[in-house]
Design a protein around this motif. Structure first.
Motif, mmCIF file in Angstrom:
data_model
loop_
_atom_site.group_PDB
_atom_site.id
_atom_site.type_symbol
_atom_site.label_atom_id
_atom_site.label_comp_id
_atom_site.label_asym_id
_atom_site.label_seq_id
_atom_site.Cartn_x
_atom_site.Cartn_y
_atom_site.Cartn_z
ATOM 1 N N ALA A 115 0.816 -1.214 0.000
ATOM 2 C CA ALA A 115 0.000 0.000 0.000
ATOM 3 C C ALA A 115 0.850 1.265 0.000
ATOM 4 C CB ALA A 115 -0.927 -0.010 1.211
ATOM 5 N N GLY A 116 1.925 1.269 0.782
ATOM 6 C CA GLY A 116 2.762 2.462 0.899
ATOM 7 C C GLY A 116 3.377 2.871 -0.425
ATOM 8 N N LEU A 117 3.961 1.920 -1.131
ATOM 9 C CA LEU A 117 4.603 2.230 -2.407
ATOM 10 C C LEU A 117 3.579 2.537 -3.495
ATOM 11 C CD1 LEU A 117 7.564 -0.310 -2.503
ATOM 12 C CD2 LEU A 117 7.550 2.078 -1.764
ATOM 13 N N THR A 118 2.430 1.862 -3.440
ATOM 14 C CA THR A 118 1.369 2.138 -4.411
ATOM 15 C C THR A 118 0.905 3.584 -4.291
ATOM 16 O OG1 THR A 118 0.620 -0.167 -4.330
ATOM 17 C CG2 THR A 118 -0.940 1.452 -5.180
ATOM 18 N N ALA A 119 0.705 4.043 -3.053
ATOM 19 C CA ALA A 119 0.285 5.429 -2.830
ATOM 20 C C ALA A 119 1.378 6.407 -3.222
ATOM 21 C CB ALA A 119 -0.096 5.617 -1.365
ATOM 22 N N LEU A 120 2.615 6.075 -2.896
ATOM 23 C CA LEU A 120 3.729 6.981 -3.174
ATOM 24 C C LEU A 120 3.867 7.274 -4.662
ATOM 25 C CD1 LEU A 120 6.292 8.554 -2.381
ATOM 26 C CD2 LEU A 120 7.545 6.400 -2.506
ATOM 27 N N VAL A 121 3.900 6.237 -5.474
ATOM 28 C CA VAL A 121 4.161 6.453 -6.899
ATOM 29 C C VAL A 121 3.002 7.150 -7.601
ATOM 30 C CG1 VAL A 121 5.768 4.533 -7.060
ATOM 31 C CG2 VAL A 121 3.352 4.128 -7.528
ATOM 32 N N ALA A 122 1.807 7.086 -7.014
ATOM 33 C CA ALA A 122 0.645 7.746 -7.621
ATOM 34 C C ALA A 122 0.374 9.130 -7.031
ATOM 35 C CB ALA A 122 -0.602 6.869 -7.451
ATOM 36 N N TYR A 128 12.215 9.625 -4.997
ATOM 37 C CA TYR A 128 13.596 9.159 -5.130
ATOM 38 C C TYR A 128 14.156 8.675 -3.793
ATOM 39 C CZ TYR A 128 13.124 11.793 -9.459
ATOM 40 O OH TYR A 128 12.677 12.269 -10.656
ATOM 41 N N ASN A 129 13.849 9.408 -2.724
ATOM 42 C CA ASN A 129 14.298 9.035 -1.387
ATOM 43 C C ASN A 129 13.104 9.105 -0.447
ATOM 44 O OD1 ASN A 129 17.397 9.012 -1.686
ATOM 45 N ND2 ASN A 129 16.826 10.990 -2.564
ATOM 46 N N LYS A 154 14.585 15.416 5.185
ATOM 47 C CA LYS A 154 14.812 15.747 3.776
ATOM 48 C C LYS A 154 14.332 14.640 2.850
ATOM 49 C CE LYS A 154 16.870 19.611 4.803
ATOM 50 N NZ LYS A 154 16.211 20.910 4.524
ATOM 51 N N THR A 155 13.705 13.606 3.396
ATOM 52 C CA THR A 155 13.163 12.532 2.572
ATOM 53 C C THR A 155 11.646 12.485 2.703
ATOM 54 O OG1 THR A 155 13.313 10.842 4.307
ATOM 55 C CG2 THR A 155 15.244 11.166 2.911
ATOM 56 N N THR A 156 10.987 11.952 1.702
ATOM 57 C CA THR A 156 9.538 11.783 1.731
ATOM 58 C C THR A 156 9.172 10.766 2.807
ATOM 59 O OG1 THR A 156 9.297 12.318 -0.613
ATOM 60 C CG2 THR A 156 7.569 10.970 0.365
ATOM 61 N N GLY A 215 -12.086 3.382 5.263
ATOM 62 C CA GLY A 215 -11.007 2.592 4.666
ATOM 63 C C GLY A 215 -9.665 2.960 5.271
ATOM 64 N N GLU A 216 -8.701 2.071 5.129
ATOM 65 C CA GLU A 216 -7.368 2.343 5.656
ATOM 66 C C GLU A 216 -6.678 3.417 4.819
ATOM 67 O OE1 GLU A 216 -6.151 1.003 8.548
ATOM 68 O OE2 GLU A 216 -8.217 0.281 8.655
ATOM 69 N N PHE A 217 -5.904 4.282 5.472
ATOM 70 C CA PHE A 217 -5.269 5.405 4.804
ATOM 71 C C PHE A 217 -3.752 5.238 4.722
ATOM 72 C CE2 PHE A 217 -9.272 7.426 5.534
ATOM 73 C CZ PHE A 217 -9.350 8.485 4.641
ATOM 74 N N VAL A 218 -3.191 5.737 3.622
ATOM 75 C CA VAL A 218 -1.757 5.950 3.511
ATOM 76 C C VAL A 218 -1.577 7.456 3.388
ATOM 77 C CG1 VAL A 218 0.357 5.533 2.209
ATOM 78 C CG2 VAL A 218 -1.411 3.772 2.303
ATOM 79 N N VAL A 219 -0.665 8.023 4.178
ATOM 80 C CA VAL A 219 -0.376 9.460 4.118
ATOM 81 C C VAL A 219 1.063 9.643 3.660
ATOM 82 C CG1 VAL A 219 -0.254 11.625 5.414
ATOM 83 C CG2 VAL A 219 -2.039 9.950 5.955
ATOM 84 N N ILE A 220 1.242 10.418 2.609
ATOM 85 C CA ILE A 220 2.571 10.701 2.069
ATOM 86 C C ILE A 220 2.915 12.153 2.393
ATOM 87 C CG2 ILE A 220 4.031 10.689 0.015
ATOM 88 C CD1 ILE A 220 2.846 7.950 0.606
ATOM 89 N N ILE A 221 4.072 12.374 3.001
ATOM 90 C CA ILE A 221 4.500 13.723 3.379
ATOM 91 C C ILE A 221 5.735 14.102 2.566
ATOM 92 C CG2 ILE A 221 5.314 15.203 5.259
ATOM 93 C CD1 ILE A 221 3.809 13.412 7.198
ATOM 94 N N SER A 222 5.639 15.198 1.841
ATOM 95 C CA SER A 222 6.767 15.632 1.014
ATOM 96 C C SER A 222 7.936 16.047 1.903
ATOM 97 C CB SER A 222 6.352 16.785 0.103
ATOM 98 O OG SER A 222 5.956 17.904 0.856
ATOM 99 N N PRO A 223 9.156 15.960 1.380
ATOM 100 C CA PRO A 223 10.339 16.281 2.195
ATOM 101 C C PRO A 223 10.435 17.756 2.541
ATOM 102 C CG PRO A 223 10.963 15.845 -0.077
ATOM 103 C CD PRO A 223 9.518 15.482 0.038
ATOM 104 N N SER A 224 11.134 18.054 3.623
ATOM 105 C CA SER A 224 11.349 19.435 4.056
ATOM 106 C C SER A 224 12.294 20.128 3.081
ATOM 107 C CB SER A 224 11.956 19.446 5.461
ATOM 108 O OG SER A 224 12.307 20.753 5.835
#
Length: 278
Positions: A115-122, A128-129, A154-156, A215-224
């Motif tokens: 789930a984590g990688l699926t959400a990240l790439v979309a 990249y990091n 500094k990473t997502t 539903g279950e959530f994935v949260v993606i946070i952009s890097p600082s």
């Protein structure tokens, strides 16, 4: 050669499973699963019949790991699955893998849905990091401390959260970094899949409305990024301090820590804060 197979299973859409995974499930002598009822539905769908199912979950990992090792030493092949996704990723499995390898037995991981990688790439957020954090602490103080670290990274960041606590998580992100770009993803690979990417403050407004808390959530946070801090004016920073105070942080500490975080004069912020809120 006897083997423990770590088998990735679908996170929603049952078609998201590899041909190799289906073959291994059919050939394994025993299938160890987080919830036998959920796994049985998957096995029925792919006509995998007559399998001995072994319940293996977070509450019996130690005991069942020893039992599984006994089976392996008897020459039986065992497939480990969780309810969805890859074993060991915010799911049971690590204890077993460690014990099996310590016993000198073989482990093979089959790639599968995550789930984590699926959400990240979309998400449209830098991929990249990245750092996977899984579920964050539930206690308010520990949650805030962890978020401070993640938001300064500094990473997502990739997080998992339940529908009951996702709004609280985003509220805490907004208190620290309201303009940070984040993404929330729910119902991944299912009919009502939703992935939204905006500033944290916008996502917060959408939750409960355009973004249903189901539903279950994935949260993606952009890097600082340093320029992000530069974009904030003093009024924004005073508002961040106010939100911290409202959440229970001492006013003096909130002013001192925020001024340090954004590299600005503490006295200037102190004066503006008192002018606006005192």
């Amino acid at each position: 050669m006897t083997m423990l197979y770590l088998v990735g299973t679908p996170i929603g859409n049952l078609e998201d499973i590899t041909l190799r995974a289906i073959r291994v499930l059919k050939e394994a002598d025993i299938i160890a699963c987080e919830d036998t009822r959920n796994t049985q539905k998957l096995l029925n769908h792919y006509e995998v019949k007559g399998k001995k199912l072994l319940s293996y979950h977070e509450h019996n990992e130690d005991k069942m790991s020893d039992k599984i090792i006994e089976y392996l030493e008897e020459g039986l092949d065992i497939a480990l699955v969780t309810d969805a996704g890859m074993p060991c990723i915010s799911d049971p499995g690590y204890v077993l893998v460690e014990k099996v390898k310590s016993a000198g037995l073989d482990v093979v991981a089959l790639p599968g849905a995550n789930a984590g990688l699926t959400a990240l790439v979309a998400s449209g957020i830098e991929s990249y990091n990245y750092t996977f954090y899984g579920f964050l602490p539930r206690k308010s103080k520990e949650l805030k401390q962890k978020l401070e670290i993640i938001l300064n990274s500094k990473t997502t960041g990739i997080l998992y959260e339940s529908p009951h606590r996702v709004k609280n998580l985003v509220e805490e992100i907004v208190k620290i970094a309201p303009t940070r770009k984040i993404a929330v993803a729910r119902e991944l690979t299912k009919m009502f899949e939703q992935i939204e990417t905006y500033e944290a403050s916008v996502i917060l407004e959408m939750l409960g409305g355009e973004i249903k808390e189901k539903g279950e959530f994935v949260v993606i946070i952009s890097p600082s990024k340093d320029e992000e801090k530069a974009e904030l004016n003093l009024d924004d920073i005073v508002e961040i301090i106010y939100q911290k105070v409202q959440s229970g942080e001492k006013k003096s500490e909130a002013i001192k820590n925020t001024a340090k975080e954004y590299g600005i004069n503490k006295k200037e912020v102190y004066s503006l804060y008192h002018e606006k809120y005192d």
